[in-house]
Design an enzyme around this catalytic site. Sequence first.
Site, short mmCIF file in Angstrom:
data_model
loop_
_atom_site.label_atom_id
_atom_site.label_comp_id
_atom_site.label_asym_id
_atom_site.label_seq_id
_atom_site.Cartn_x
_atom_site.Cartn_y
_atom_site.Cartn_z
N ASP A 1 1.81 -1.49 -9.13
CA ASP A 1 1.22 -2.55 -8.52
C ASP A 1 0.08 -2.90 -9.66
OD1 ASP A 1 1.01 -3.60 -5.69
OD2 ASP A 1 -0.94 -4.04 -6.46
N PRO B 1 0.88 -1.09 0.18
CA PRO B 1 0.05 -0.10 -0.03
C PRO B 1 0.84 1.18 0.02
CG PRO B 1 0.04 -0.59 2.32
CD PRO B 1 0.89 -1.87 1.27
N CYS C 1 7.63 -11.17 3.45
CA CYS C 1 7.15 -11.44 4.86
C CYS C 1 6.65 -12.70 5.39
CB CYS C 1 5.97 -10.06 5.35
SG CYS C 1 4.55 -10.55 4.30
#
Length: 469
Positions: free
Chosen positions: A266, A245, A373
């Site tokens: 994106d 984001p 992540c």
Amino acid sequence: MSIFPKISLRLEVEKYLKEGFMNKEVVSAFGKQEAERKFETLLNHLSHPPSFTTVRVNTHLASVQHVKDLLFDELQKQFNGLSVPILQHPDLQDVLLIPVIGPRKNIKKQHCEAVVGAQCGNAVLRGAHVYVPGIVSASKLMKAGDVISVYSDIKGKCKKGAKEFDGTKVFLGNGISELSRKEIFSGLPELKGIGIRMTEPIYLSPSFDNVLPSYLFLQNLPSAVVTHVLDPQPGEKILDLCAAPGGKTTHIAALMHDQGEVIALDKISNKVEKIKQNALLLGLNSIKAFCFDGTKALKLNTVKDAEGKPPFLPESFDRILLDAPCSGMGQRPNMVCSWTLKEVTSYQPLQRKLFTVAVELLKPGGMLVYSTCTITLAENEEQVAWALRTFPYLQLQPQEPQIGGEGMMGAGLSLEQLKQLQRFDPSVVPLRDTDIDSLRDARIEDMIWLANKDCIGFFIAKFIKCKST
């Protein structure tokens, strides 16, 4: 201390992860028993929140000290005068750390209950209030103003609109309902605000909903480390290949003093809008965000494009960040992951496609930072080994700051190479109980050490491109 069960995974996924964490290299170095203990500890940590809330200060608009003072006043209000320390990270000067207080054991459960979805429950454990779309079930007579006990439906079995639920649920704390049961389930699409204001969460963290929005960005600690490792310089042209984001994109621009060009891509349009909104909110003008598939970002013909839009010519960028789409298995808290093995293992080919494009787009002498992540060997160290085999002109670089541990054995990398990686593995510290008294007695350096260790699972690798492709 552990108060939740370990993360619930499909058997095939747990077996796959276990094989990665108990690979031959690891077992021969540490022994089978220690490897198994570490793996079980990790699964247990994943279901609990990290010990600290991390926020990044937008240094483009304000000094860290100024924002720290404003935040201190805000926390005093939120915590009814309770004095919780705010620490500036010594190695990440733009990062502030706020200790999480909990788990709090003596919260009295109420007769009136609400059940929320697992994702909403995870957010509550990190300081959020309960928003109406997250509420799955509420007691029959629930009215606005009632004190409610809030539970998380970790297995996703509760029917929307149910009046009671006896399935597997985890207690998150108490709050005050802003609406009645009837209003919550009225089906009105405009009901998107706070449904239950958490007053006694079992983990006490600040809520950052609309708190100093131009000055602060809520970010996990390793996510802030990544951009410092990339080390963007004023005047450079930088690509954030999978940017939504926009936390890392805006961090890049801030570290460059908003001088230069930051291209953010994106492929999902509403996520690109979010990047643009964040750039505007944080007062950053060097960011250009495009809705574009990163795997197609390399221009195959050599006709120069005047407008600076994707796709781009080879060797166009000084530095590239590939914060790759991944299985996200390092996120915390996460009490249940219902993914199949096929879903968990589907990311490696996509990551390689994106990595290949990134290498082509990077100038000789340029830096490429790859991050995820997740905790899997396949998406982290195995990708590094693959990259070094596939692109012999790439070299691993030491990272600054080095806050995570070294990489995990099992992908055939040398000990020297593993030391150049950063793997954030929360299982290296035991789960702690934190209360106000223990904070008063704690040394700052011990708190920083804990914040560095007890965060989400994360991975970072840094490469330099030594010659032209």
